[in-house]
Design an enzyme around this catalytic site. Structure first.
Site, PDB file in Angstrom:
ATOM      1  N   ASP A 135      25.439  29.011  -7.319  1.00  0.00           N
ATOM      2  CA  ASP A 135      26.730  28.384  -6.996  1.00  0.00           C
ATOM      3  C   ASP A 135      27.898  28.972  -7.788  1.00  0.00           C
ATOM      4  O   ASP A 135      29.014  28.984  -7.304  1.00  0.00           O
ATOM      5  CB  ASP A 135      26.643  26.866  -7.215  1.00  0.00           C
ATOM      6  CG  ASP A 135      25.765  26.202  -6.154  1.00  0.00           C
ATOM      7  OD1 ASP A 135      26.106  26.306  -4.972  1.00  0.00           O
ATOM      8  OD2 ASP A 135      24.739  25.609  -6.518  1.00  0.00           O
ATOM      9  N   TYR A 137      26.617  19.258  -2.317  1.00  0.00           N
ATOM     10  CA  TYR A 137      26.448  18.682  -3.653  1.00  0.00           C
ATOM     11  C   TYR A 137      27.751  18.644  -4.436  1.00  0.00           C
ATOM     12  O   TYR A 137      28.610  19.502  -4.252  1.00  0.00           O
ATOM     13  CB  TYR A 137      25.457  19.518  -4.465  1.00  0.00           C
ATOM     14  CG  TYR A 137      24.069  18.934  -4.530  1.00  0.00           C
ATOM     15  CD1 TYR A 137      23.812  17.811  -5.307  1.00  0.00           C
ATOM     16  CD2 TYR A 137      23.018  19.496  -3.832  1.00  0.00           C
ATOM     17  CE1 TYR A 137      22.527  17.273  -5.369  1.00  0.00           C
ATOM     18  CE2 TYR A 137      21.732  18.963  -3.887  1.00  0.00           C
ATOM     19  CZ  TYR A 137      21.493  17.856  -4.657  1.00  0.00           C
ATOM     20  OH  TYR A 137      20.228  17.329  -4.714  1.00  0.00           O
TER      21      TYR A 137
END
Lengths: 683, 683
Positions: free
Chosen positions: A317, A401
Site C-alpha cells: 500500500d 481498508y
C-alpha cells in the site's frame, strides 16, 4: 511567459522571510517551481511524484548541530514522471539553484499508482463491451452498468504481462443503490486495465461462475440503521476540553512537548515522517538525540487464497499507492478530539500543479491514565501522577481498508506506534453452498472474505546519543546449571541473553514470543553511569507474525523485507524503500530493496556505526461476520522504550495529582496536588 | 448477650428489603453475623478470611435463568481461621440458616499473610537484639533502629523450616529520613519471622557483607523535586466531563452499559470478579451469555538471582497476600478521571470485625478513539464513529509494587484486560564495584534490582451461548503444496489451523508468537448462520513469556499454572485456585492446584462440556535506571474478542460522529452527526 512565471515563483521562494526547515515537505510553491522548470525544459509530462529529496545525512547532522554557522542544505525535488510515450523518468531538480540536477530514463519499472490513476478505471470498465458482457452473464443488464463499481488494485505481478505495460486489476462490485455497500455484491471476474492505453486488455474469468447475489443489502449508512435497528440512545456525551490550550508549541513543523522535540515531515509515500527526535534530559542538562528518522517505509497485504487470480492480491500500500497520497482530510470531532493542531499536505497532480490535502495530520494531546503510583502499605502515604501523551496521526484509505496511524510520545521517554485497522474487508463472490476451503470466511450470504496479513515495515534510523549505534537481539534466558547444582541450586536463575549484530546477514532475525525477544539499539560508546550498560532504546513489539507465503513464492520474492522481523543495514543516503523505489509489477527476480542491499555487501560492518533497523510487524486476519459490513477498529502497537538511557525515571518532575509523605501522614497534614499554584493540572 | 446481638444481626439480614444478589460479596453485616456465630460456638479465633462461598454453578444458572421462580441460592461464608494454638481451620457458615455447615482442621498448610500479619513484623524486627547487632555491623547504630524498615514477604518455601511454622522473611531497608525512599538503602541480611510466636527465629547473613550505602537519597517526593529539578510548568489542564452523567446504570452490583451486563464481585484474594457477563444482541433480540466468570486467580513473581536466599523471592501475590486485601482506596482525580462510580470492599479483620476499604473499585467510561471509519475514495463519502469503553478497575499494592487492573468492555463485543505495573523495584544491596553477574542491574549506586517475571493466571469460565464449550488452539499456517504445485502455485495459501482439545493433557499448550497463536472458546452446538463456524470468543494475548525457572525447580513445582500458557479443565465447584487454596509455604511436592487436578483425571473429557480456561501471561522485567526510584507504568494487555459470535458488526448502531453517503455527496447535501437531536454525542 513560462520563464517569467518561473522567475517570479523562484524569487518568491528565495525571498520567503523564514526559509523552510531542510526537512520540510515541499511547499505548493516549491512543487510548482519544479514542474514549471521541467515544463519549460522537457515539455509535457505526467507527474507521478514531486517530493523532497531529503538532504544527505552528513550535511543535515552538521546543520542540526549548528544551524547558524553551517551551510543550509539545498532544497531539491525528487521527481518521477511518465512521458507522453510511456517512459519513466527519475530526476532531481534543485530549487535552490533552479536547475535540473539529473534526468534519467528508468526502464522496466512502473512507478506507483496515483489516486488519479485509480479514479479513471471505473469509468473505463463501465463502458468496456467485454465487461458489459460479463456483467450480463452474472445477471446485470447493460442498462445497469452505472451500478457496477470497481476497486482498482495494483496487479501485483502477472507473468503473462510482465512489467513493460502499466497495469491495474479491477476488483468488481455492484451496488443496487448508490448508497449500498458494494462489498456485499462482489462480482466474480477481474478485468485488467492498461493505464497508458486507458483500456481493458484482458479479463480473468473463473471456471465456476457466481451470479450476482440476491441477498438484501448489508449497510452501515445512517438511513439504513434508522430504518432497521435504530441508533442507540443511551450514550451520554463525554467532553474533553483544554481551557488553557495545548501543552505543545509548534514552530513551523517542529513540535516541542514535555522535553521532546520532533520535526514532522510528510511525503506521498510514507505519510508521516518523524525526524530529529530529541529529548531534553534534565539530569544531563542536555538535548539528547534519540532517533534521526522514523517512518512506516513499506507494507504488504498478502491474501491467502491460492486460486488464480487471488494470488495477485498482495498490495504494497505504501510503495504501490502511497500512504501520503491516500491520506484523509481529518475533521474535528470525528478523527481526533480535544484541542487539535492540524497540518496540511501538499502534492503534485498528474498535470504538474500543486494540490493540498487540508488537515492531513492531526497533533493533539490525550490524558494517558496513571504515569506512576506508589502507596506505602505502612501508613498509606502515597504519590500518584497522571500521564499525558502527544499523538501525531494520519489516516489513509487503501480502497476498502483504512489504516489509522498514531505516533505517540510519552512523558517517560517512550515512543509508541499504534495502528488501527478499520474500513471494509476485501470480498469475493461465492455461490450458495460453496466451500471456502479454509481460505476465507463467508461473512454474509454470497460474500467470501479471504484470509490476509497486514505486514508493515517500520524504518528506524536510531541516533542514540549520536549516529554510531549497535543492534542487539535480547532474549530472556535460563541461567546455566541444572536444578541442584551449586550455581543454580533452586533452578531460578535467568538473565538477558544478548546477541550483538556485526553484519547484515547475522542481523536477519525472527521473532520469538516465548523468550519475550526484543531488540536494543545501543550506543556502546556511552555507558549509563549506574548500570554500566550502554545507553539504549529497546524495540518492544509483540504482533510479529511470520510471513505466511512460502519461501520462493511470489510474495516472498517481492516483499523481501517481510521475510524477517528485523533486518539491519548500514545507513546510506539512498536506501529508504525496502521493496525498492518503484514497486508495482516488480517480479521479485531479483528481490529489490533490502535483500538486494544485503546481498551486495553481506559482511559489511554494522556494529558501532550508523545503522538502520527495519522491523516488520503486523497481524494475520481470519475474517468473521462481526468484521462486516464495516470493521470495528483492530488495534496493534509497538513501543520504543529507553533502557539504561536515563539515570533515573525522566518524568519524576511531572506534577503529581496527589502526594503525601510519611511525615505528613504522621503529622496529620494533608498532602498536595503539585501543579501550578498547588493545584492539580488534571480535573 | 452475644446471642442477642447475633439474633439482632440475623434479623436485620433477613429483613433487608432487597436481598443481595447471590454473587454479591459478603456485607459487613454478613461478615459479622458469621464471626458472631463462630465466637459463640468456637470461642476466640484469629480470622484470616471470611468471604462469600459462591453458590454451586448449577444452582446459580437455574436462578439466573429465572430468578422469580427459582430457589435463591443460600448465602454461605467461606472461612479460614487460625486458632489460638496455631491450628488452621477451614469452615462454612450458612448465613441463610445461621449455622455452621462445616468446620475442619487442615494440617500442614499456612493460609495467606494478611495486612495485619505484615504490619507487625517491622516492629518486632526493630527490637530484636540479633537484628540490631546486624544493623550495627552495617554501620547503623542501635539508636537509629527507628530508621530501619522491612518489607515482610512470604517466605516462599524454605526447606530448613518446612510449613509447620508460620513464617515471613523480612527484606530489610533503611531510611535516613522518614520521607526518604528506603529502596535506595537495602540492607544485606534477611531475618525470618515466626508469625505465631511473633519473633525472629533466624537471620540469613551473606558471606560478603555490604555496609550501608553512603549514596545520597534518591526520592520522588514533592519536596525533593522542588528542591532539585523543580516541577515542570508547561502541562496545561485536560478536563474530561460528562454533563449529562454516565451512560451506564448500576443496580446494586450489576452494571448495564451498551448492551453489556455484568455483575461486579470482589473478594479478598482475586480482587475484582466479573460474573454473568452477557450481551444483548439486537440481531437475535436476545441476551446472550458470554462468560460465567472472569478473574485473576493467581500470580507469581519469580526473581532470577540464584544466590541464596534470593531464590525465596517468588511471591504469589494473590494466593499469598490477596489482591483484594491489598487494594488501594481510590480518590477522584488521581486514579480515575471523569464521572466515577465507586464500590467499597468489605473484609474481616483478625479479631472478626468487618472493615471497609472505601472506593475500592472504580467504574467509569472513557472515550476510546475511532470505533470504525470508512471513506469512499471515489467521492469522499464517509462514516466515522467514535468508540467508548467502560472500565472497571482496582489497584493493589504488594509491598514495593503496584498492580493496576483494568477490566475494559468495548462496544464491539471485546472484553479487554489491561494491567499496568508501577511502584518500586525490589532492591538488594551491592558494594561499590560489585558485579551483578547478569542477575540484576545497578539502578543507582549500591542498589541492585534483580531480574524478575510477573506471571498472572487469568481464570476464564466461558459461557458462550451456554456452558457447553470447547477450546481450540488456532495457528496461522501455510497451506499444503509447494510453490509451483497446482494446489498452491504461487505459494500464498494460508489458513487457520485448529487443534481441538479433548482432554486436559493435550490442552496444556504454550505460546507461539510466530503463528500468532490464539485460543478460541467455542460453542460447537451453535453455528454462525453465515460462516457456519461455531460461535466463539478468541483469546488474543501477546505478552506470554515462558516460565524461566527450570523444570523441577522450586518455582516450577509451586507455580504449576505457570508451566504453560493455557490449561483447560472441566468445571467443578471446588477448583478456583490454580496454585492451591492455601499457598504460603507449599513445597510443590506435590504441586497443588492445576497439576494436581489434571493428574487426578488426565483423560477427562473437556470437549463440548462445561470448561475453564486458565491463561498465564505476563512480562519479564530486566530493570534499568529509568525504572527507579519509582517506575513509570508498564502496560500489558489481552483481548477476548467475538469471532463468528455475531452475524454482523454489533456496534453499527452507535451514532456516528459524521456520516455522508454518496447520494448526499452527489446532491451537494451535507452529512449528519447522528446522535440525539441530530447532534454528535461527542464534543
Amino acid at each position: 511567459m513560462v520563464l517569467d512565471r518561473l522567475k517570479q515563483i523562484a524569487s518568491q521562494v528565495t525571498n520567503t522571510v523564514s526559509p523552510p526547515h531542510p526537512l520540510d515537505p515541499l511547499s505548493s510553491l516549491e512543487i510548482e517551481t519544479a514542474t514549471s522548470l521541467l515544463r519549460q525544459e522537457k515539455g509535457q509530462l505526467y507527474y507521478n511524484a514531486v517530493t523532497l529529496l531529503e538532504p544527505p545525512k552528513a550535511e543535515m547532522l552538521q546543520w542540526l548541530a549548528d544551524p547558524d554557522h553551517s551551510p543550509r542544505p539545498a532544497r531539491i525535488a525528487d521527481i518521477v514522471v511518465i512521458t507522453p510515450n510511456g517512459e519513466v523518468m527519475d530526476g532531481h531538480v534543485s530549487l535552490t539553484e533552479h536547475k535540473i540536477l539529473s534526468w534519467t530514463h528508468t526502464p522496466n519499472v512502473q512507478p506507483l499508482i496515483t489516486m488519479e490513476d485509480l479514479q479513471i478505471v471505473e469509468h473505463v470498465v463501465r463502458k468496456d463491451p467485454k465487461v458489459i458482457e460479463q456483467c450480463a452473464i452474472l445477471g446485470i443488464p447493460a442498462s445497469d452498468m452505472h451500478k457496477v463499481y470497481c476497486d482498482p488494485w495494483t496487479i501485483g505481478y502477472d507473468e503473462r504481462f510482465g512489467n513493460s505495460v502499466r497495469l491495474q486489476q479491477a476488483l468488481m462490485y455492484y451496488r443496487p443503490h448508490v448508497d449500498d455497500s458494494q462489498y456485499t455484491y462482489p462480482l466474480d471476474f477481474c478485468p485488467i486495465y492498461d493505464s497508458n492505453k486507458q483500456e481493458i486488455i484482458h479479463i480473468d474469468i473463473p471456471k465456476v461462475r457466481r451470479p450476482l447475489s440476491t441477498a438484501p443489502p448489508h449497510n452501515y449508512t445512517a438511513q439504513s440503521i434508522r430504518d432497521t435497528i435504530g441508533y442507540r440512545t443511551d450514550l451520554k456525551p463525554i467532553n474533553i476540553t483544554q481551557p488553557e490550550g495545548v501543552s505543545f508549541t509548534v514552530n513551523n513543523r517542529v513540535i516541542n512537548w514535555q522535553n521532546w522535540s520532533v520535526h514532522v515531515g510528510f511525503n506521498y509515500r510514507e505519510g508521516i515522517v518523524l525526524n530529529n527526535i530529541t529529548y531534553f534530559d534534565k539530569a544531563e542538562n542536555a538535548v539528547r538525540p534519540i532517533f534521526y528518522r522514523l517512518s512506516l517505509s513499506e507494507m504488504v497485504v498478502p491474501y491467502g487464497n491460492p486460486e488464480r487470480p487471488h494470488h495477485r492480491k498482495h498490495a504494497f500500500d505504501l510503495g504501490e499507492y502511497g500512504g501520503g497520497y491516500m491520506t484523509n482530510s481529518l475533521s474535528l470531532g470525528c478523527d481526533c478530539k480535544g484541542s487539535i493542531h492540524y497540518m496540511d499536505a501538499n502534492f503534485v497532480n498528474r498535470a504538474g500543479a500543486a494540490q493540498v490535502i487540508k488537515n492531513a495530520i492531526c497533533v493533539h494531546e490525550e490524558d494517558a491514565g496513571i504515569l506512576f503510583k506508589h502507596t506505602d502499605f505502612r501508613d498509606d502515604s502515597v504519590i500518584v501522577t497522571r500521564a499525558r501523551k502527544l499523538v501525531i496521526s494520519h489516516i489513509f484509505t487503501a480502497a476498502n481498508y483504512e489504516y489509522c496511524v498514531y505516533w505517540i510520545f510519552h512523558q517517560d521517554g517512550t515512543v509508541q506506534l499504534e495502528i488501527k485497522l478499520t474500513g471494509i474487508l476485501n470480498t469475493y463472490a461465492m455461490n450458495p453452498g460453496e466451500e471456502t476451503k479454509g481460505w476465507g470466511t463467508e461473512v454474509y450470504p454470497g460474500v467470501n472474505a479471504h484470509n490476509h496479513q497486514h505486514l508493515f515495515c517500520l524504518r528506524i534510523d536510531p541516533n542514540i546519543d549520536g549516529p554510531n549505534n549497535t543492534i542487539f537481539q535480547v532474549d530472556a534466558a535460563q541461567g546455566a546449571g541444572e536444578v541442584g547444582s551449586e550455581e543454580n541450586f533452586y533452578g531460578n536463575a535467568f538473565y538477558a541473553k544478548k546477541k550483538r549484530f556485526t553484519n547484515p546477514v547475522e542481523a536477519m532475525s525472527d521473532y520469538d514470543g516465548s523468550t519475550s525477544r526484543t531488540w536494543e539499539m545501543s550506543n556502546e560508546n556511552k555507558l549509563n553511569p549506574y548500570s554500566k550498560k550502554p545507553v539504549s532504546y529497546k524495540l518492544v513489539s509483540r504482533e510479529v507474525p511470520a510471513l505466511l507465503p512460502k519461501k520462493g513464492s511470489l510474495v516472498w520474492k517481492r516483499a523481501g523485507f517481510a521475510r524477517h522481523a528485523v533486518h539491519v543495514t548500514k545507513y546510506n543516503d539512498q536506501s529508504f524503500y525496502p521493496a525498492g523505489r518503484h514497486v508495482p509489477q516488480t517480479s521479485g527476480e531479483p528481490s529489490m530493496g533490502l535483500p538486494q542491499w544485503i546481498e551486495e555487501n553481506p559482511t559489511e560492518n554494522i556494529a558501532n556505526t550508523d545503522v538502520v533497523l527495519w522491523h516488520t510487524f503486523g497481524i494475520t486476519h481470519f475474517p468473521s461476520p462481526e468484521d462486516f459490513p464495516v470493521m470495528p477498529a483492530e488495534p496493534m502497537t509497538l513501543l520504543l522504550r529507553p533502557r539504561n538511557f536515563f539515570v533515573r525515571n525522566p518524568c519524576l518532575d511531572v506534577p503529581p495529582s496527589y502526594a503525601r509523605t510519611p511525615a505528613e501522614v504522621a503529622a496529620g497534614k494533608s498532602g498536595c496536588a503539585c501543579g501550578k499554584d498547588g493545584k492539580s493540572v488534571l480535573v
